[in-house]
Design a protein around this motif. Structure first.
Motif, mmCIF file in Angstrom:
data_model
loop_
_atom_site.group_PDB
_atom_site.id
_atom_site.type_symbol
_atom_site.label_atom_id
_atom_site.label_comp_id
_atom_site.label_asym_id
_atom_site.label_seq_id
_atom_site.Cartn_x
_atom_site.Cartn_y
_atom_site.Cartn_z
ATOM 1 N N VAL A 209 -17.096 -13.861 -21.733
ATOM 2 C CA VAL A 209 -18.893 -14.704 -21.714
ATOM 3 C C VAL A 209 -18.265 -15.925 -22.159
ATOM 4 N N ALA B 108 -23.118 -8.367 -21.523
ATOM 5 C CA ALA B 108 -21.854 -7.426 -20.886
ATOM 6 C C ALA B 108 -20.939 -6.867 -21.176
ATOM 7 N N VAL C 209 -26.662 -14.200 -23.165
ATOM 8 C CA VAL C 209 -26.308 -13.260 -22.389
ATOM 9 C C VAL C 209 -25.969 -11.923 -22.807
ATOM 10 N N ILE D 101 -28.062 -8.081 -15.070
ATOM 11 C CA ILE D 101 -27.110 -8.930 -14.328
ATOM 12 C C ILE D 101 -27.707 -8.763 -12.751
ATOM 13 N N LEU E 218 -20.923 -13.054 -12.292
ATOM 14 C CA LEU E 218 -22.005 -12.123 -12.493
ATOM 15 C C LEU E 218 -23.032 -12.956 -13.113
ATOM 16 N N LEU F 115 -19.810 -14.062 -17.467
ATOM 17 C CA LEU F 115 -21.043 -13.945 -16.792
ATOM 18 C C LEU F 115 -21.397 -15.343 -17.991
ATOM 19 N N HIS G 176 -27.077 -13.483 -13.072
ATOM 20 C CA HIS G 176 -27.995 -12.758 -13.980
ATOM 21 C C HIS G 176 -29.282 -13.282 -13.759
#
Ligand SMILES: Cc1cc2nc3c(=O)[nH]c(=O)nc-3n(C[C@H](O)[C@H](O)[C@H](O)COP(=O)(O)OP(=O)(O)OC[C@H]3O[C@@H](n4cnc5c(N)ncnc54)[C@H](O)[C@@H]3O)c2cc1C
Length: 316
Positions: free
Chosen positions: A59, A46, A42, A15, A8, A37, A10
């Motif tokens: 994460v 999530a 960030v 995202i 993902l 992520l 961002h």
């Protein structure tokens, strides 16, 4: 059961739409789908990925992985794949994704297919020969890695939130040797051409670089982004990042308005996936009219200012 991990990416506290499109596709294919992520600050993004089909989002939220450098991301992803047993890792096309996916393939001794436009869990679809044919591609071993073209899938939000899980960050010595010295963002108003629902593209028919203001004005009125042909990019009229086509970006907005663009095959392959193509060209025999949904034969310098005015008036 298949276990799929989606990278993902961002930007600007969100995202990327392309990653969410890939996530949506992965959840439609089925199996266990998670996102990952990596970055600094960030974590807050999530849970929202659950609406696009992620059961869980891993994460890695740490200053050490803050700058968008590939190798620390490869460390995080390689560990996840090994520890959690993911058999498929999917990426939406971007410069960073290409770097991470290629290095991850090397690290895991895995196969990587890129430029795909579809995937059924086992086989991918790849346009070849200037997009004139689609070939089915596969992987001869696990882990399967794939990069999808920008705009290959719509990001469609449903219900649900993802379980947020921490990934331990263990960086290799060699992964910390590169340092981000400076990062500059291109000045940009409105959406990027990869994310935009509406694109107004300018070609040589604009006549001179200053006339890109016509494309910008119409794009702004429609809430869209500006793209360009290679001819004008090569001439220095507009930045390369806006180039659509074989040697530029592939886009698939809902509406693509081509201003003074002849419709060469190398341009067509980058935008033919658009839902509705509108062409304004003074030459009734321009090739673009062969694949435009709506064609206007006329001088763009007369038509575009009036069209922009009309759109603005309607919108207000
Ligand atoms: C290997 C290779 C890769 C390439 N990759 C790409 C790529 O990624 N992207 C890409 O775009 N191209 C690419 N090209 C170039 C491509 O072949 C074309 O040359 C290019 O797309 C043409 O750009 P254009 O339509 O802006 O210009 P032109 O072909 O010159 O067309 C200009 C059009 O504007 C119209 N026009 C002129 N004045 C007006 C007016 N006042 N009002 C309305 N219409 C007007 C003309 O009738 C004409 O149709 C590539 C070429 C090669 C060989």
């Amino acid at each position: 059961m298949a276990k799929t991990l989606v990278f993902l990416e961002h930007h600007d506290d969100a995202i990327a739409k392309g990653s969410l499109g890939v996530l949506t596709k992965a959840s439609q294919v089925g199996g266990e789908v998670a996102g990952v992520l990596v970055g600094s600050g960030v974590r807050g993004l999530a849970a929202g990925a659950g609406a696009y089909g992620a059961g869980a989002v891993w994460v890695a939220d740490d200053e050490r992985v803050g700058p968008p450098l590939p190798q620390p991301r490869v460390d995080v992803l390689a560990k996840l794949v090994r520890d959690e047993g993911y058999d498929t890792v999917l990426f939406a096309q971007s410069v960073l994704a290409a770097d991470v996916a290629a290095a991850l393939a090397a690290r895991l001794d895995a196969g990587l297919n890129w430029g795909l436009v579809d995937f059924d869990g086992e086989t991918g679809k790849a346009p070849q020969l200037s997009d004139t044919v689609y070939v089915d591609v596969g992987w001869s071993s696990y882990v399967k890695l794939a990069i999808f073209r920008a705009g290959a899938f719509d990001a469609s939000a449903g219900e649900g939130t993802a379980e947020v899980k921490d990934v331990p960050i263990e960086l290799e010595d060699f992964s910390t040797q590169a340092e981000m010295v400076e990062q500059a963002h291109a000045e940009q108003q409105g959406p990027s051409i990869e994310d935009a629902d509406v694109i107004v593209a300018g070609g040589r028919g604009l006549g001179e670089p200053e006339k890109f203001s016509l494309a910008e004005g119409l794009a702004q009125a429609l809430g869209g982004a500006v793209a360009a042909t290679r001819a004008v990019v090569d001439a220095g009229w507009y930045p390369y990042s806006a180039q659509v086509g074989q040697t530029g970006k592939t886009v698939s907005p809902k509406l693509y308005i081509a201003l003074g663009i002849s419709g060469a095959i190398q341009h067509k392959v980058g935008m033919q996936g658009s839902n509705v193509i509108v062409a304004i060209n003074k030459d009734p025999n321009a090739p673009i009219f062969e694949f435009a949904d709506l064609g206007v034969v006329g001088d763009l310098h007369e038509i575009v200012p009036k069209l922009t005015e009309l759109v603005r008036a309607r919108r207000s």
